[in-house]
Design a protein around this motif. Sequence first.
Motif, PDB file in Angstrom:
ATOM      1  N   GLY A   1     -46.354 -37.517  25.617  1.00 31.55           N
ATOM      2  CA  GLY A   1     -45.713 -38.592  26.216  1.00 31.55           C
ATOM      3  C   GLY A   1     -46.315 -39.411  26.948  1.00 31.55           C
ATOM      4  N   GLU A   2     -45.851 -40.247  27.915  1.00 31.91           N
ATOM      5  CA  GLU A   2     -46.353 -41.195  28.640  1.00 31.91           C
ATOM      6  C   GLU A   2     -47.341 -40.515  29.668  1.00 31.91           C
ATOM      7  N   THR A   3     -47.322 -39.383  30.150  1.00 34.08           N
ATOM      8  CA  THR A   3     -48.357 -38.721  31.133  1.00 34.08           C
ATOM      9  C   THR A   3     -49.540 -38.485  29.909  1.00 34.08           C
ATOM     10  N   GLY A   4     -49.297 -37.732  28.873  1.00 35.47           N
ATOM     11  CA  GLY A   4     -50.501 -37.445  28.033  1.00 35.47           C
ATOM     12  C   GLY A   4     -51.476 -38.627  27.896  1.00 35.47           C
ATOM     13  N   ALA A   5     -50.587 -39.636  27.542  1.00 27.77           N
ATOM     14  CA  ALA A   5     -51.395 -41.155  27.327  1.00 27.77           C
ATOM     15  C   ALA A   5     -52.109 -41.453  28.285  1.00 27.77           C
ATOM     16  N   ALA A   6     -51.587 -41.354  29.482  1.00 24.91           N
ATOM     17  CA  ALA A   6     -52.289 -41.817  30.782  1.00 24.91           C
ATOM     18  C   ALA A   6     -53.568 -40.845  31.050  1.00 24.91           C
ATOM     19  N   MET A   7     -53.497 -39.579  30.684  1.00 20.05           N
ATOM     20  CA  MET A   7     -54.674 -38.683  30.819  1.00 20.05           C
ATOM     21  C   MET A   7     -55.746 -39.316  29.968  1.00 20.05           C
ATOM     22  N   THR A   8     -55.466 -39.571  28.691  1.00 23.76           N
ATOM     23  CA  THR A   8     -56.410 -39.931  27.767  1.00 23.76           C
ATOM     24  C   THR A   8     -57.090 -41.501  28.251  1.00 23.76           C
ATOM     25  N   ALA A   9     -56.194 -42.309  28.785  1.00 21.21           N
ATOM     26  CA  ALA A   9     -56.577 -43.609  29.254  1.00 21.21           C
ATOM     27  C   ALA A   9     -57.713 -43.301  30.350  1.00 21.21           C
ATOM     28  N   ILE A  10     -57.151 -42.506  31.486  1.00 23.32           N
ATOM     29  CA  ILE A  10     -57.915 -42.254  32.600  1.00 23.32           C
ATOM     30  C   ILE A  10     -59.323 -41.666  32.324  1.00 23.32           C
ATOM     31  N   VAL A  11     -59.566 -41.003  31.055  1.00 24.78           N
ATOM     32  CA  VAL A  11     -60.589 -40.289  30.798  1.00 24.78           C
ATOM     33  C   VAL A  11     -61.526 -41.591  30.184  1.00 24.78           C
ATOM     34  N   ALA A  12     -60.829 -42.284  29.424  1.00 22.68           N
ATOM     35  CA  ALA A  12     -61.716 -43.310  28.814  1.00 22.68           C
ATOM     36  C   ALA A  12     -62.062 -44.622  29.799  1.00 22.68           C
ATOM     37  N   ASN A  13     -61.294 -44.636  30.730  1.00 17.59           N
ATOM     38  CA  ASN A  13     -61.517 -45.663  31.839  1.00 17.59           C
ATOM     39  C   ASN A  13     -61.044 -45.453  33.406  1.00 17.59           C
ATOM     40  N   PRO A  14     -61.845 -44.677  34.125  1.00 21.08           N
ATOM     41  CA  PRO A  14     -61.354 -44.240  35.401  1.00 21.08           C
ATOM     42  C   PRO A  14     -60.771 -45.353  36.169  1.00 21.08           C
ATOM     43  N   ALA A  15     -60.975 -46.599  35.929  1.00 21.93           N
ATOM     44  CA  ALA A  15     -60.514 -47.730  36.691  1.00 21.93           C
ATOM     45  C   ALA A  15     -59.026 -48.465  36.181  1.00 21.93           C
ATOM     46  N   ASP A  16     -58.564 -47.537  35.108  1.00 22.46           N
ATOM     47  CA  ASP A  16     -57.214 -48.117  34.325  1.00 22.46           C
ATOM     48  C   ASP A  16     -55.993 -47.975  35.624  1.00 22.46           C
TER      49      ASP A  16
END
Length: 472
Positions: free
Chosen positions: A284-299
């Motif tokens: 879901g949204e939370t899982g997508a946010a986890m992927t995004a934060i790993v790729a870019n901690p400044a997201d």
Amino acid sequence: MFRFAAALAATTLVAGSAAQAQTGAQQPGEAGFRALYKELVETNTTFSAGSCTLAAERMAARLKAAGFADSDITLFTPPDRPKDGGLVAVLPGKDAKAKPILLLAHIDVVEAKREDWTRDPFTLVEEDGYFYGRGSSDDKAQAAIWTDLLIRFKQEGYKPRRGIKIALTCGEEGGGQVNGAAWLAENRRELIDAAFALNEGAGGALDAPGGKPVVHNIQAGEKSSVSFRLEATNPGGHSSRPVPDNAIYQLAKAIDRIAGYQFPVQMNDTTRAYFGKMASVVGGETGAAMTAIVANPADAGANAILSRDANYNAILRTTCVATQISGGHAQNALPQRANATINCRIFPGEPPAAVRDALVKAVGDAKVEVSQAPKGRGEKTAPPLTAQVVGPIEKVSAQMWPGIPVVPLMQAGGTDAGPLIAVGIPTYGVSGIFYDPDLGRLHGLNERIGVKSLLDAREFSYRLVKLYAEAK
């Protein structure tokens, strides 16, 4: 002790996955393990009325009865603290060049009042698939497993390639006893010398009380607890003649500014692996946010989503929160002094001085002094999650709980890993104990642990330690 993993997983994961390994018939030596565990739980080790020394002596007696020589057992007591003792024992290895493994557990427990509990907290009760009692989980479950493990190996005649040590220590709960792990690290480092150590701090999560496992964690690293003091001072005066320059107002504004300040996201190998693996589990949204934060901690978007959850927020960054406040000296006088305690949980590797500088900047008032409190758990670093450490855990976990992901975790709270890591002993939290969503009511009323969870953890540790003991 603070355990974050199970609570997080149980409150955020989708239920499902393979059933927990069945214990079936009684395990080898189970009767002896149950007796040892009962004796340990029923030995009161609170600061107010108990004795860690007595608990350590009773475990030493069991080791000697199993055939351990006096030379393999060390009972220690910090000077002038006769009740704060502990135990170090070793099963020698065949290869003198191979550093031993250290198995660490604390035997002190949080206070418990009989009038508040449904059952006597210092009588082990088995009821409806659970063991009840103070310390039944935290941390006498692990201490009993480690002690029983050495006894089991000894009785089997097992001679490991590398030595296996256990250290049962006092004072982890911070109730007033001497911290035995820190005392050993500072005074008897040779007793606990090891290639690495296994400790509490992580386990598994069940989707419901007595339910199915959803994730199995390895702790690698934890945040430091450091407190800072805010203080505003003023000449004061009579309360009938108030002035804008008021120490309590100054302090209140400073606290409000800290409340509105968010430290930047930080990532290390452990948290990157955690969010990376948990993304597909949570979805879901939370899982997508986890992927995004790993790729870019400044997201910023991912940060906003994850920070809404106190558990995720706690491992994304350094956090600071006001925990105590006092001020004034009379109800009819302007305050001459007002102060507050700000407790910070600092991301591994960040210097406390840098955190203080950030607080000073957030406060933005030179009249409010920001100073570091004298006591804290100090700076910590995260030990590396090498294949040699993770591989055996994944192997045994897959045998016992097929399909359940093994996920690295950084603790937001603290354990006794810090003093060991500080003297060069990498320390990891892994137990094989799967917890209900309520975390077994750790530190609370009617503490408990699932009977099946405990026995499965005993088997998990038996298999895991053997793999480590033979590894080259």
